[in-house]
Design a protein around this motif. Sequence first.
Motif, PDB file in Angstrom:
ATOM      1  N   ALA A 190     -37.485  14.287  14.849  1.00 52.15           N
ATOM      2  CA  ALA A 190     -38.400  14.592  13.757  1.00 52.15           C
ATOM      3  C   ALA A 190     -38.937  15.997  13.960  1.00 52.15           C
ATOM      4  O   ALA A 190     -39.115  16.455  15.101  1.00 52.15           O
ATOM      5  N   ASP A 191     -39.169  16.705  12.859  1.00 51.29           N
ATOM      6  CA  ASP A 191     -39.824  18.003  12.959  1.00 51.29           C
ATOM      7  C   ASP A 191     -40.610  18.282  11.685  1.00 51.29           C
ATOM      8  O   ASP A 191     -40.431  17.627  10.654  1.00 51.29           O
ATOM      9  N   THR A 192     -41.495  19.244  11.774  1.00 53.39           N
ATOM     10  CA  THR A 192     -42.300  19.635  10.628  1.00 53.39           C
ATOM     11  C   THR A 192     -42.443  21.148  10.585  1.00 53.39           C
ATOM     12  O   THR A 192     -42.471  21.813  11.635  1.00 53.39           O
ATOM     13  N   ASP A 193     -42.482  21.692   9.380  1.00 52.80           N
ATOM     14  CA  ASP A 193     -42.710  23.120   9.140  1.00 52.80           C
ATOM     15  C   ASP A 193     -43.969  23.266   8.292  1.00 52.80           C
ATOM     16  O   ASP A 193     -44.065  22.662   7.216  1.00 52.80           O
ATOM     17  N   ILE A 194     -44.896  24.075   8.751  1.00 50.04           N
ATOM     18  CA  ILE A 194     -46.077  24.434   7.973  1.00 50.04           C
ATOM     19  C   ILE A 194     -45.887  25.888   7.548  1.00 50.04           C
ATOM     20  O   ILE A 194     -45.915  26.799   8.383  1.00 50.04           O
ATOM     21  N   ALA A 197     -43.074  20.926   5.165  1.00 46.90           N
ATOM     22  CA  ALA A 197     -41.904  20.050   5.115  1.00 46.90           C
ATOM     23  C   ALA A 197     -41.892  19.189   6.366  1.00 46.90           C
ATOM     24  O   ALA A 197     -42.340  19.606   7.440  1.00 46.90           O
ATOM     25  N   PHE A 198     -41.367  17.973   6.203  1.00 49.61           N
ATOM     26  CA  PHE A 198     -41.199  17.061   7.325  1.00 49.61           C
ATOM     27  C   PHE A 198     -39.806  16.457   7.247  1.00 49.61           C
ATOM     28  O   PHE A 198     -39.334  16.085   6.169  1.00 49.61           O
ATOM     29  N   ALA A 204     -22.889   7.984  13.565  1.00 45.71           N
ATOM     30  CA  ALA A 204     -23.434   7.652  12.252  1.00 45.71           C
ATOM     31  C   ALA A 204     -24.862   8.174  12.200  1.00 45.71           C
ATOM     32  O   ALA A 204     -25.632   7.996  13.149  1.00 45.71           O
ATOM     33  N   ARG A 205     -25.219   8.813  11.082  1.00 45.11           N
ATOM     34  CA  ARG A 205     -26.513   9.490  10.994  1.00 45.11           C
ATOM     35  C   ARG A 205     -27.163   9.215   9.641  1.00 45.11           C
ATOM     36  O   ARG A 205     -26.487   9.074   8.622  1.00 45.11           O
ATOM     37  N   ALA A 206     -28.486   9.205   9.642  1.00 41.10           N
ATOM     38  CA  ALA A 206     -29.248   9.090   8.411  1.00 41.10           C
ATOM     39  C   ALA A 206     -30.625   9.698   8.643  1.00 41.10           C
ATOM     40  O   ALA A 206     -31.158   9.645   9.758  1.00 41.10           O
ATOM     41  N   GLY A 207     -31.189  10.275   7.593  1.00 46.20           N
ATOM     42  CA  GLY A 207     -32.512  10.864   7.728  1.00 46.20           C
ATOM     43  C   GLY A 207     -33.081  11.267   6.391  1.00 46.20           C
ATOM     44  O   GLY A 207     -32.393  11.213   5.360  1.00 46.20           O
ATOM     45  N   TYR A 208     -34.329  11.678   6.411  1.00 46.24           N
ATOM     46  CA  TYR A 208     -35.011  12.073   5.185  1.00 46.24           C
ATOM     47  C   TYR A 208     -35.785  13.358   5.428  1.00 46.24           C
ATOM     48  O   TYR A 208     -36.472  13.506   6.449  1.00 46.24           O
ATOM     49  N   HIS A 209     -35.645  14.277   4.494  1.00 44.77           N
ATOM     50  CA  HIS A 209     -36.397  15.534   4.516  1.00 44.77           C
ATOM     51  C   HIS A 209     -37.370  15.527   3.346  1.00 44.77           C
ATOM     52  O   HIS A 209     -36.962  15.361   2.193  1.00 44.77           O
ATOM     53  N   TYR A 210     -38.648  15.687   3.650  1.00 47.26           N
ATOM     54  CA  TYR A 210     -39.661  15.775   2.602  1.00 47.26           C
ATOM     55  C   TYR A 210     -40.149  17.212   2.507  1.00 47.26           C
ATOM     56  O   TYR A 210     -40.576  17.811   3.501  1.00 47.26           O
ATOM     57  N   GLY A 211     -40.073  17.777   1.320  1.00 48.84           N
ATOM     58  CA  GLY A 211     -40.621  19.098   1.070  1.00 48.84           C
ATOM     59  C   GLY A 211     -41.714  19.017   0.025  1.00 48.84           C
ATOM     60  O   GLY A 211     -41.518  18.422  -1.048  1.00 48.84           O
ATOM     61  N   SER A 212     -42.870  19.580   0.310  1.00 50.81           N
ATOM     62  CA  SER A 212     -43.961  19.571  -0.658  1.00 50.81           C
ATOM     63  C   SER A 212     -43.581  20.402  -1.877  1.00 50.81           C
ATOM     64  O   SER A 212     -42.564  21.099  -1.887  1.00 50.81           O
TER      65      SER A 212
END
Length: 285
Positions: free
Chosen positions: A206-210, A217-218, A232-240
């Motif tokens: 996990a990582d976050t950018d301010i 973003a997270f 096998a990979r899966a993930g979610y990127h959240y951008g404000s």
Amino acid sequence: MKKWTLSLVLLLGAWLLPAQNTAMLFLPVNRDAATVGGAQALSSLYNPAAIPFTGSDVQLSYQRWAPSVASANHLNLLSGIRIGKRVGMGLTVGYQMGEEFALTDGSFFMPSDLLVGLGAGVAFTDYLSLGVKAKYARQGLTKEVAYQAFAADAFLLFSMAGFKATAGVASVGTPVKAAGGGSYALPASAVVGLGYGFAFGLSLVADTDIYFAGGFAFAGGVQYAWKDMLFARAGYHYGSATAPVPSYLALGLGVKFIGIHLDVSYLTASKALGNSFTIGLGYAF
């Protein structure tokens, strides 16, 4: 007038609607097909501080980026080479080709972006390392209009057993001087990343950018490796709403044999980035 209006729209990345007064929005794009869900802060291909603890890897990747909106093609060379036990060097080259458009004089032009980064990482102890990377970015918008900037990344990384943590800054550099006056900031950010690898092949990151210009973003993801051969990979990127890269869901697969690895990732659940994909061929040693 229309030409300058188009240049400004492209500069600000209207297809993402990011924070105003920010340019070079391709800098935070994840170019590694094997990175889980966009969480790239612990990757040796992004963070040179990770190279001494990770080993060497060289990858060529192709991205079809935002095909339903921007229709861009990315070609990337990513590398992190460990030298001895405590030193690493990394090279990043990314070239992006946008969709061709007509100019007011009747001619056609294809906008392009270029990113070149050279980094180095040093492990001071068995647990702590420092990495820095110098970057040059160029964005060509029309035949007459192009922008360039210089930036730098700096990270500290802690590694013990299966746990890793990193903190630093990315893309801190000179502002982009716009034609006709004014300037635009780079998408510089403060970055924090965490990861843990279990003995049975499961790893979490996990990582976050301010972003200093506004927004955050997270990204978080999971990977399962079977005998270090199938992944096998899966993930979610959240951008404000004001982040350079919008939210998306990432799915990926990989295979590795005698160090040669082929990785594919696919982005979905995103109006802007849906159906984007990355395919990478590399060698880890």
